[in-house]
Design a protein around this motif. Structure first.
Motif, short mmCIF file in Angstrom:
data_model
loop_
_atom_site.label_atom_id
_atom_site.label_comp_id
_atom_site.label_asym_id
_atom_site.label_seq_id
_atom_site.Cartn_x
_atom_site.Cartn_y
_atom_site.Cartn_z
N ALA A 1 -9.76 -2.21 -2.51
CA ALA A 1 -11.43 -2.84 -4.17
C ALA A 1 -10.42 -2.65 -5.06
O ALA A 1 -9.78 -3.48 -5.90
CB ALA A 1 -12.44 -2.59 -4.66
N THR A 2 -10.02 -1.27 -5.50
CA THR A 2 -9.41 -1.22 -6.69
C THR A 2 -8.79 0.41 -6.11
O THR A 2 -8.79 1.10 -5.08
CB THR A 2 -10.25 -0.57 -7.52
OG1 THR A 2 -11.02 0.87 -7.04
CG2 THR A 2 -11.43 -0.89 -8.26
N LEU A 3 -7.37 0.92 -6.61
CA LEU A 3 -6.32 1.71 -6.18
C LEU A 3 -7.13 2.91 -6.44
O LEU A 3 -7.39 2.99 -7.49
CB LEU A 3 -5.08 1.11 -6.86
CG LEU A 3 -4.49 0.11 -6.00
CD1 LEU A 3 -3.08 -0.35 -6.70
CD2 LEU A 3 -3.54 0.57 -4.80
N PRO A 4 -6.76 4.00 -5.69
CA PRO A 4 -7.07 5.03 -6.16
C PRO A 4 -6.16 6.17 -6.65
O PRO A 4 -5.33 5.37 -6.88
CB PRO A 4 -7.69 5.67 -5.06
CG PRO A 4 -6.21 4.89 -3.17
CD PRO A 4 -6.39 3.63 -4.40
N ASP A 5 -6.36 7.12 -6.90
CA ASP A 5 -4.79 7.82 -7.13
C ASP A 5 -4.30 8.33 -6.73
O ASP A 5 -4.71 8.90 -5.44
CB ASP A 5 -5.75 9.66 -8.23
CG ASP A 5 -4.50 9.97 -8.56
OD1 ASP A 5 -3.30 9.56 -8.77
OD2 ASP A 5 -4.85 11.64 -8.81
N LEU A 6 -2.91 7.56 -6.55
CA LEU A 6 -2.13 8.20 -5.70
C LEU A 6 -0.87 8.98 -5.78
O LEU A 6 -0.14 9.11 -4.91
CB LEU A 6 -1.35 6.79 -5.08
CG LEU A 6 -2.52 5.97 -4.47
CD1 LEU A 6 -1.81 4.27 -3.67
CD2 LEU A 6 -3.36 5.85 -3.00
N SER A 7 -1.34 10.15 -6.35
CA SER A 7 -0.25 10.69 -6.85
C SER A 7 0.39 12.15 -6.17
O SER A 7 1.01 13.04 -6.04
CB SER A 7 -0.40 11.67 -8.24
OG SER A 7 -1.48 12.08 -7.88
N SER A 8 -1.02 12.39 -5.37
CA SER A 8 -0.76 13.51 -4.11
C SER A 8 -0.14 12.39 -2.78
O SER A 8 -0.30 13.79 -1.57
CB SER A 8 -1.95 14.15 -4.05
OG SER A 8 -3.43 13.54 -3.55
#
Length: 155
Positions: free
Chosen positions: A12-19
């Motif tokens: 639905a929406t991209l999450p925080d993928l930094s980790s």
């Protein structure tokens, strides 16, 4: 027999993928789209695999072997017209489960899917997806990579 128990969702929406860990993936299918078993070649970063998957839906048979780049390149031309390219982000959900989020490129560029694997069918049934997950497409064969590789985005 190796089994994979997994649920697949639209994003639905991209999450925080930094980790999350990122891998560049290209895969192609050696079997025809209507075969019940799929035989797939996959390159994930600098590693190469041959994978057999059988069945569909929540529980599938899966066997995988790492192969050499030379073996991969020998068979890769036979996958012409049956390929998928994507970036795969692997991360952890708050409950500790691992997710694999695929952001497709090429003809499938607008598609984003996320998968979660489980130890049991009971765990899969009890799973409550986070807000960033969209519709559950686990049983929708149009969202199988093999199908999308030949038929495109199932919208």
């Amino acid at each position: 027999m190796s089994k994979e128990i997994e649920r697949k969702f639209l994003v639905a929406t991209l999450p925080d993928l930094s980790s999350a860990q990122k891998a560049v993936v290209r895969q192609g299918y050696l079997t025809a789209p209507d075969d019940s078993t799929e035989l797939r070649l996959r390159q994930k970063n600098e590693a190469f695999f041959l994978t057999l998957k059988g069945g569909g839906g929540l529980v599938r048979v899966e066997r995988e072997a790492q192969i050499t780049e030379e073996q991969f390149e020998t068979f890769w031309p036979e996958t012409e017209g049956r390929r998928v390219e994507k970036e795969r982000y692997t991360g952890r959900l708050p409950d500790g489960l691992m997710f694999e989020l695929d952001i497709f490129s090429g003809d499938l560029a607008s598609l984003r899917l996320v998968e979660v694997e489980f130890d049991s069918e009971e765990d899969a049934a009890a799973f409550v997806p986070p807000d960033w997950f969209g519709a559950d497409v686990t049983e929708d064969k149009r969202y199988k990579n093999k199908t999308m590789a030949t038929e495109g985005i199932p919208f």
